[in-house]
Scaffold this active site. Structure first.
Site, PDB file in Angstrom:
ATOM      1  N   ASP A 186      46.164  26.516  13.753  1.00 59.13           N
ATOM      2  CA  ASP A 186      46.856  26.302  15.031  1.00 59.13           C
ATOM      3  C   ASP A 186      46.493  27.352  16.079  1.00 59.13           C
ATOM      4  OD1 ASP A 186      48.195  28.540  14.183  1.00 59.13           O
ATOM      5  OD2 ASP A 186      50.144  27.586  13.937  1.00 59.13           O
ATOM      6  N   GLY A 187      45.696  28.364  15.700  1.00 61.59           N
ATOM      7  CA  GLY A 187      45.250  29.370  16.670  1.00 61.59           C
ATOM      8  C   GLY A 187      45.933  30.728  16.536  1.00 61.59           C
TER       9      GLY A 187
ATOM     10  N   GLN B 180      46.487  45.613  37.993  1.00 61.20           N
ATOM     11  CA  GLN B 180      47.793  45.225  38.554  1.00 61.20           C
ATOM     12  C   GLN B 180      48.809  46.262  38.067  1.00 61.20           C
ATOM     13  OE1 GLN B 180      48.268  42.325  40.513  1.00 61.20           O
ATOM     14  NE2 GLN B 180      50.398  42.897  40.842  1.00 61.20           N
TER      15      GLN B 180
ATOM     16  N   ASP C 240      33.394  52.392  47.409  1.00 60.54           N
ATOM     17  CA  ASP C 240      34.533  52.426  48.329  1.00 60.54           C
ATOM     18  C   ASP C 240      35.212  53.789  48.208  1.00 60.54           C
ATOM     19  OD1 ASP C 240      36.427  52.283  46.102  1.00 60.54           O
ATOM     20  OD2 ASP C 240      35.883  50.161  46.005  1.00 60.54           O
TER      21      ASP C 240
ATOM     22  N   LYS D  16      33.687  49.995  53.934  1.00 62.92           N
ATOM     23  CA  LYS D  16      33.616  48.539  54.060  1.00 62.92           C
ATOM     24  C   LYS D  16      34.513  48.086  55.203  1.00 62.92           C
ATOM     25  CE  LYS D  16      34.357  47.927  49.543  1.00 62.92           C
ATOM     26  NZ  LYS D  16      34.490  47.303  48.214  1.00 62.92           N
TER      27      LYS D  16
ATOM     28  N   ARG E  51      36.430  44.675  56.913  1.00 65.02           N
ATOM     29  CA  ARG E  51      36.775  43.263  56.741  1.00 65.02           C
ATOM     30  C   ARG E  51      36.705  42.592  58.116  1.00 65.02           C
ATOM     31  NH1 ARG E  51      39.152  40.192  52.817  1.00 65.02           N
ATOM     32  NH2 ARG E  51      39.592  42.032  51.567  1.00 65.02           N
TER      33      ARG E  51
ATOM     34  N   ASP F 150      30.391  53.179  39.778  1.00 70.26           N
ATOM     35  CA  ASP F 150      31.631  52.388  39.840  1.00 70.26           C
ATOM     36  C   ASP F 150      32.233  52.248  38.447  1.00 70.26           C
ATOM     37  OD1 ASP F 150      33.638  51.043  41.121  1.00 70.26           O
ATOM     38  OD2 ASP F 150      32.406  49.364  41.795  1.00 70.26           O
TER      39      ASP F 150
ATOM     40  N   THR G 114      32.293  40.216  38.821  1.00 74.71           N
ATOM     41  CA  THR G 114      31.409  39.182  39.372  1.00 74.71           C
ATOM     42  C   THR G 114      30.064  39.772  39.774  1.00 74.71           C
ATOM     43  OG1 THR G 114      32.173  39.559  41.621  1.00 74.71           O
ATOM     44  CG2 THR G 114      33.401  37.951  40.314  1.00 74.71           C
ATOM     45  N   GLY G 115      29.986  41.080  39.938  1.00 78.49           N
ATOM     46  CA  GLY G 115      28.754  41.719  40.393  1.00 78.49           C
ATOM     47  C   GLY G 115      28.645  41.764  41.914  1.00 78.49           C
TER      48      GLY G 115
END
Lengths: 297, 297
Positions: A35-36, A94, A163, A186, A188, A213, A218-219
């Site tokens: 079932d996992g 977060q 940054d 940077k 915006r 960094d 995502t690169g």
């Protein structure tokens, strides 16, 4: 001293621990029910100090639950002191409520470990140390960038943070290699929302530049920075990154940015057959050396 | 009273709550970052009593972490009292150390929720109530089998538990429908390790039999029991099961056992286009009715 490797520990890192640090190693039995649900068992008796090693990527949530199960099993074995080695910590970005109604994800996930008398975490370049210390953990945070750049064997003229927030990381490297250090500002675009880098801010003509960094996901950040640096006349750009969460998409994004090299730590499991311009450096000796400062084993 | 549905809540159950119970419903914003981390946000203000509803299947570990994030976010909103509705609870079968070196998985996973002042869990047919009460939770456990059999509209002559442990569940149903009740004695072959059911133990000739159980996972237990019952002369066999973790394999296993019907609750999300002999019964009204006994909303 016993070191328990969970399934998230990258193979090359585990091998490094065994060969370079001479650690006694225990791998739990683990399986997945139809079932996992995950199952884990530590068949051997355990005495004294125990370190549990888990990298919380990929499949962060599965790795987190496996970690809980292991910590509970170790508690049941009556081990004396326990600490965690987390080469990659998930859910630390977060680390506060940026917007009302958001969770403090770090608290939601890591607080549980405090209930098992875990008081120390050894981490590699954790995004927010404070998010863990505020839960009562003592955190040993290892910055691997100088080690990585040294292993790369590339001479650089300038170390850049992508940054302002990443500046302390870059300063550390710049100091080690005795080169100047700066960060990329940077902007915006208020109409399109797009992030752009102002060329006139970059004085990199003819230079070999290292971008330092913590995470590649995502690169996009590194690719954008490399593009701006080449446009401003940089001779070569190398990326020095702690954790590379490499997907085919991120490898493509980085490849098309023409960076001469990505040098990165083996804190997470990575795909096989990486292109040659990606250099993965074992950081087990860095972790061993940090731990040997305060644990006798 | 506010009811917060997380992503694991089956759609039909959520619809049932809204239509039959008239609950005020709030669905958080949720997304997944490119690296796989979950994000949740409760944009509306929350006051008073809050119930968080999450079914912990499929992808138990993701659903568990989502639950932690939601509970932390609700805490941050300053909600007065909070309780959980868990139509399906994961990791409750490993509720003790059956072998040395195993974790108490229930503790590893659910203990975290106690840190957010959650003191009550409303569950449907939880495998081990004691594993949750021992962590300090007050547990309202709802047994849906009589409701399910009633919805199926099938007359049965005998209610059978597939093993001795499941007998209390079967007795409850037998009492409601005023029919006899028994359990199947299973024998483990000491040579082959195979589980078999002794035909001479089954006195079911010409009878319509209901097998009552908590979970279908592989479908093996029910299939084996049905096979033995038909061999012993049963006229028809119906399975009455709280939680059906249905995969194509388990549907095949059940189908080949020739059970006339599987009647099951909508406590977990199920595949679309189920075969006609599987009847899914909404149990939202059962849950509402249980909660209305002790909460005014």
């Amino acid at each position: 001293m016993i070191f328990i490797y969970l399934s998230g520990t990258p193979n090359s890192l585990a091998k490094g621990f065994e060969e370079k640090c001479g650690w006694k190693v225990l791998r739990p039995i683990n399986k997945v029910f139809p079932d996992g649900e995950q199952y884990i068992r530590l068949p051997e008796a355990i005495a004294g100090n125990v370190a549990i090693i888990q990298s919380l990527y990929p499949e962060q949530d599965r790795k987190i639950v496996e970690l809980y199960l292991a910590v509970e099993a170790v508690s049941g074995r009556g081990a004396r002191t326990k600490f965690l080695i987390l080469p990659y910590t998930a859910y630390t970005r977060q680390d506060k409520r940026f917007l009302e109604g958001e969770p403090v994800s770090t608290k939601a996930v890591y607080q549980n470990l405090r209930l098992f008398e875990i008081d120390t975490i050894v981490a590699v370049d954790v995004h927010s140390i404070q998010s863990l210390t505020s839960l009562g953990f003592k955190v040993h945070n290892i910055l691997p960038h100088s080690h990585l750049l040294n292993a790369a064997g590339e001479k650089v003229d300038l170390v850049l943070a992508p940054d302002r927030g990443a500046l302390p990381r870059a300063m550390e490297v710049a100091k080690t290699f005795n080169v100047p250090c700066d960060y990329i500002e940077k902007f915006r675009d208020r109409v399109t929302g797009e992030i752009r880098i102002d060329r006139k801010e970059l004085n990199v003509s003819g230079m070999s530049v290292a971008i330092v960094d913590d995470i590649i996901s995502t690169g996009g950040t590194i690719a954008k920075a490399a593009h701006a640096l080449y446009n401003a006349g940089a001779k070569s750009v190398i990326a020095v990154v702690s954790h590379s969460l490499l997907s085919l998409e991120s490898i493509d994004a980085l490849s098309s940015s023409n960076i001469s090299k990505l040098v990165t730590a083996n804190t997470v499991s990575m795909p096989n057959n990486l292109p040659k311009w990606i250099q993965v450096v074992d950081v087990s000796s860095l972790i061993c050396s940090e731990i040997s400062k305060w644990v006798s084993y």
